[in-house]
Scaffold this active site. Sequence first.
Site, PDB file in Angstrom:
ATOM      1  N   HIS A 183      56.795 107.650 117.765  1.00 19.39           N
ATOM      2  CA  HIS A 183      57.627 108.419 117.005  1.00 19.39           C
ATOM      3  C   HIS A 183      58.406 107.872 116.000  1.00 19.39           C
ATOM      4  O   HIS A 183      59.576 107.795 115.772  1.00 19.39           O
ATOM      5  CB  HIS A 183      58.567 109.314 117.741  1.00 19.39           C
ATOM      6  CG  HIS A 183      57.791 110.276 118.743  1.00 19.39           C
ATOM      7  ND1 HIS A 183      56.918 110.977 118.448  1.00 19.39           N
ATOM      8  CD2 HIS A 183      58.229 110.720 119.970  1.00 19.39           C
ATOM      9  CE1 HIS A 183      56.501 111.749 119.603  1.00 19.39           C
ATOM     10  NE2 HIS A 183      57.107 111.510 120.462  1.00 19.39           N
TER      11      HIS A 183
ATOM     12  N   HIS B 248      59.529 118.200 117.388  1.00 18.82           N
ATOM     13  CA  HIS B 248      59.861 118.049 118.915  1.00 18.82           C
ATOM     14  C   HIS B 248      60.587 118.938 119.768  1.00 18.82           C
ATOM     15  O   HIS B 248      61.081 118.495 120.496  1.00 18.82           O
ATOM     16  CB  HIS B 248      60.104 116.487 119.076  1.00 18.82           C
ATOM     17  CG  HIS B 248      59.483 115.695 120.101  1.00 18.82           C
ATOM     18  ND1 HIS B 248      59.824 116.096 121.648  1.00 18.82           N
ATOM     19  CD2 HIS B 248      58.638 114.613 120.321  1.00 18.82           C
ATOM     20  CE1 HIS B 248      59.016 115.337 122.311  1.00 18.82           C
ATOM     21  NE2 HIS B 248      58.315 114.464 121.564  1.00 18.82           N
TER      22      HIS B 248
ATOM     23  N   GLU C 253      53.466 119.809 119.813  1.00 21.43           N
ATOM     24  CA  GLU C 253      53.656 119.233 118.557  1.00 21.43           C
ATOM     25  C   GLU C 253      52.530 119.117 117.706  1.00 21.43           C
ATOM     26  O   GLU C 253      51.469 118.457 118.177  1.00 21.43           O
ATOM     27  CB  GLU C 253      54.097 117.905 118.912  1.00 21.43           C
ATOM     28  CG  GLU C 253      55.431 117.420 119.755  1.00 21.43           C
ATOM     29  CD  GLU C 253      55.611 116.215 120.708  1.00 21.43           C
ATOM     30  OE1 GLU C 253      55.161 115.173 120.131  1.00 21.43           O
ATOM     31  OE2 GLU C 253      55.516 116.359 122.067  1.00 21.43           O
TER      32      GLU C 253
HETATM   33  C1  BGC Z   1      55.121 111.905 123.555  1.00 23.82           C
HETATM   34  C2  BGC Z   1      55.592 111.630 125.193  1.00 23.82           C
HETATM   35  C3  BGC Z   1      57.179 111.256 125.012  1.00 23.82           C
HETATM   36  C4  BGC Z   1      57.862 112.269 124.421  1.00 23.82           C
HETATM   37  C5  BGC Z   1      59.313 111.889 124.036  1.00 23.82           C
HETATM   38  C6  BGC Z   1      55.999 112.968 123.380  1.00 23.82           C
HETATM   39  O1  BGC Z   1      55.609 113.223 122.032  1.00 23.82           O
HETATM   40  O2  BGC Z   1      53.651 111.977 123.801  1.00 23.82           O
HETATM   41  O3  BGC Z   1      54.849 110.653 125.895  1.00 23.82           O
HETATM   42  O4  BGC Z   1      57.553 110.941 126.357  1.00 23.82           O
HETATM   43  O5  BGC Z   1      57.173 112.510 123.195  1.00 23.82           O
HETATM   44  O6  BGC Z   1      59.624 110.747 123.882  1.00 23.82           O
END
Ligand code: BGC
Length: 374
Positions: free
Chosen positions: A132, A203, A339
Amino acid sequence: MEALSFRKPLAATVLLLSSINMNAATKLTSTDFGKTPDGVTARIYTLTNKNGLEARITNYGGVVVSLKTPDRNGAMADIVLGFDALAGYISSPSPYLGALIGRYGNRIGHARFTLDGVEYKLAANNGENSLHGGTHGFNQKIWTPRELPDGGLELTYLSKDGEENYPGNLKAVVVYRLTDADELKIDYAATTDKDTVLNLTNHSYFNLKGEGQGDILGHLVTLNANRYTPVDAGLIPTGELRAVNGTPFDFTKPAAIGARIEQNDEQLKLGKGYDHNWVLNGGKALSLAARVVEPSSGRVMEVYTTEPGVQFYTGNFLDGTIKGKGGKAYRQRYGFCLETQHFPDSPNKPKFPSTVLKPGRQFHSTTVFKFSKS
Ligand code: BGC
């Protein structure tokens, strides 16, 4: 595969303009949302449509702080996980509640990629991988807000050349709209002055019963996807596009999230549940990606996107330590995320749709969360 969502600037401008007049009735107001540790005041914007749906969005991280929609009897509830105050988002950035994600959403394997013969090393903030956007992703930035005449909220962020070690000055412009057709519509656009990679998403964690109202295992999910991208132990795609047919990943027909989540399946074990990218059947046009029905409240959410994939994440890593709105503990599987995105680790997977953005091109994508009742 060829890049799916990069268009020439003119086409993107026409698209943005054409979406403007539809939603003239949306009301937009704003107020202060607190100060960051650097002393910058964040604002929070309230978008209300003609049916009384309400989205509150802050320019800190572009976070969707709350989203109120009616159940089958018209009773409103806030259906996204989050915090009452800015301080919560600052002290708990890692679950990315409601935030805009960038420069690269989801994972980049071994926290590195090579572009035009140059290797870029990223922060390894998820085991040996980058997640991210790195240590200080777009979810932790103050975006420049602009209230649009149609009631939309435009947020702009300039990510400088070298930020989190990504190349190029990247200008990202995200527009949130709450339409009178009960849609939260998100338009993403970006330009760069050097070749770079990007993968922008939102998210939000949803619970259509209402945030904090228990787990999401009873929600019925349909995904418009015949394939998904299986992962290794670090949740990096192996590169295979695997058929969902005959596996617990088959959501081509409605299935409860909890129906198969505990099955003895290698991929479910790796993700501690669903935490995978589905390869959407829709093409470059805005197409249905997912439909979610919550039987007790009757709330229905459909997701439409121009993106080629969607990360369906079932809140497996929430563990109750985070106290969200009203002090409620957010436990495992109290929320799910859809997402919309390009596939994880695309910069290292030449066969995946390209996430490279070049100077002179404009990236544009649209995702719509549409609310109704059953
Ligand atoms: C990921 C997860 C992660 C989450 C929050 C998601 O997009 O795929 O593995 O734990 O985001 O961090």
